[in-house]
Design a protein around this motif. Structure first.
Motif, mmCIF file in Angstrom:
data_model
loop_
_atom_site.group_PDB
_atom_site.id
_atom_site.type_symbol
_atom_site.label_atom_id
_atom_site.label_comp_id
_atom_site.label_asym_id
_atom_site.label_seq_id
_atom_site.Cartn_x
_atom_site.Cartn_y
_atom_site.Cartn_z
ATOM 1 N N UNK A 80 4.329 11.532 1.176
ATOM 2 C CA UNK A 80 4.404 10.069 1.210
ATOM 3 C C UNK A 80 3.533 9.558 2.351
ATOM 4 N N UNK A 81 2.948 8.379 2.143
ATOM 5 C CA UNK A 81 2.189 7.677 3.176
ATOM 6 C C UNK A 81 2.743 6.263 3.269
ATOM 7 N N UNK A 82 3.180 5.889 4.456
ATOM 8 C CA UNK A 82 3.706 4.543 4.682
ATOM 9 C C UNK A 82 2.798 3.831 5.675
ATOM 10 N N UNK A 83 2.242 2.701 5.259
ATOM 11 C CA UNK A 83 1.285 1.993 6.106
ATOM 12 C C UNK A 83 1.927 0.770 6.736
ATOM 13 N N UNK A 84 1.428 0.416 7.916
ATOM 14 C CA UNK A 84 1.932 -0.740 8.637
ATOM 15 C C UNK A 84 0.992 -1.930 8.459
ATOM 16 N N UNK A 85 1.524 -3.115 8.712
ATOM 17 C CA UNK A 85 0.747 -4.346 8.633
ATOM 18 C C UNK A 85 0.571 -4.909 10.045
ATOM 19 N N UNK A 86 -0.569 -5.553 10.346
ATOM 20 C CA UNK A 86 -1.687 -5.785 9.435
ATOM 21 C C UNK A 86 -2.682 -4.638 9.443
ATOM 22 N N UNK A 87 -3.572 -4.648 8.447
ATOM 23 C CA UNK A 87 -4.724 -3.777 8.461
ATOM 24 C C UNK A 87 -5.893 -4.486 9.129
ATOM 25 N N UNK A 88 -6.934 -3.714 9.412
ATOM 26 C CA UNK A 88 -8.116 -4.246 10.087
ATOM 27 C C UNK A 88 -9.364 -3.798 9.342
#
Length: 299
Positions: A80-88
């Motif tokens: 699993x990959x969990x991404x945080x906000x915001x992106x750049x």
């Protein structure tokens, strides 16, 4: 599941790096990762020129894998990959394929929510993937921004949740590290950045018993891809293509003529990235075809 904190960051894959922890295989781990800018970008005012490049492209680790020796191959199953906000995202003069057309640096903050990235007024679907993942080389240290046979900054969209990355080991313990997540990125990463994010990656790591590789290989739900990095894209394509042909010869018993004709009939030479110090390409074959041929990487 044991966690590897992003407080343990490195900027080059190096046999001299001190391991964060030592683990027995198989093992399940969670890697917490910083974004490729090391958290330096807080808003649109933080352009490429304002960054401390000694803090760019951090990878979390390394982890010492007990019992792993040079010549072994490890399998990293991405759960699993969990991404945080915001992106750049960034643009800058001279950076990327379009860099010569760019006259002014710009930074764009990308809100991420409910499975989409908001690019201006557009809603872009997420395709979270790992940009940097690799082991320590036996020779000189290699910057986390550079890909090679050890892995590194391959920026390959196939290295995503549900895929398995196979990495050839060069030193005792491998010293595995990873980072540089993207919430969304197209093949090529032509503007130097995808949607760069911090996040977390759940993986299961084991030894791929009996396997031998010179370069990384990735298996997804429907594809098997040999990966290669070189000074030019032409060289990278040639290496990845030869590696797939050798795989078909060794595991499926095909002649070089048969392997080449099959690859020409149903395989694809594809681009991973064209903006790093070495370029990365892949040769992709349908997984169901390789299964029918008895290629064990397809299972």
């Amino acid at each position: 599941m044991r966690r590897i904190s992003s407080k343990h960051s490195l900027y080059s894959m190096d046999k001299a790096n001190s391991p964060v922890t030592r683990v027995e295989l198989p093992i399940q781990l969670t890697f917490e990762t910083l974004d490729c800018f090391g958290g330096q970008v807080k808003g649109a005012e933080d352009t490429l020129e304002t960054l401390d490049f000694s803090r760019v492209n951090p990878a979390t680790g390394p982890v010492y894998l007990e019992g792993v020796k040079p010549g072994d191959v490890i399998a990293v199953h991405v759960r699993d990959i969990r991404v945080k906000s915001p992106g750049v995202m960034i643009a800058a003069p001279g950076a990327g394929v379009l860099g010569e057309l760019v006259t002014k640096s710009e930074t764009l903050m990308i809100p991420i929510e409910k499975g989409i990235a908001r690019f201006k007024d557009l809603e872009l679907p997420l395709n979270p993937m790992i940009g940097v993942i690799g082991v320590a080389p036996a020779g000189e240290p290699i910057s986390c921004g550079t890909p090679d046979c050890h892995g590194g900054n391959m920026d390959t969209t196939l290295i995503k949740s549900g895929s398995t990355l196979y990495l050839p080991v060069q030193i005792d313990g491998a010293l595995l590290a990873m980072g540089d997540l993207h919430a969304a990125m197209g093949d090529g990463e032509i503007m130097v950045s995808g949607v760069e994010v911090a996040g977390e990656v759940d993986v299961t790591i084991e030894i791929a018993v009996g396997k031998k590789l010179a370069n990384p290989l990735v298996v997804t739900e429907d594809k098997v891809a040999t990966l290669a990095s070189a000074d030019t894209l032409d060289q990278a394509v040639a290496i990845a293509t030869r590696e797939m042909a050798q795989l078909l010869q060794g595991e499926a018993g095909l002649s070089i003529n048969e392997a080449g004709m099959l690859m020409s009939a149903c395989g694809n030479a594809e681009i991973s990235q064209v903006v790093d110090p070495l370029k990365t390409a892949r040769f992709v074959m349908p997984r169901d075809i390789l299964k029918k041929l008895g290629v064990t990487y397809a299972f």
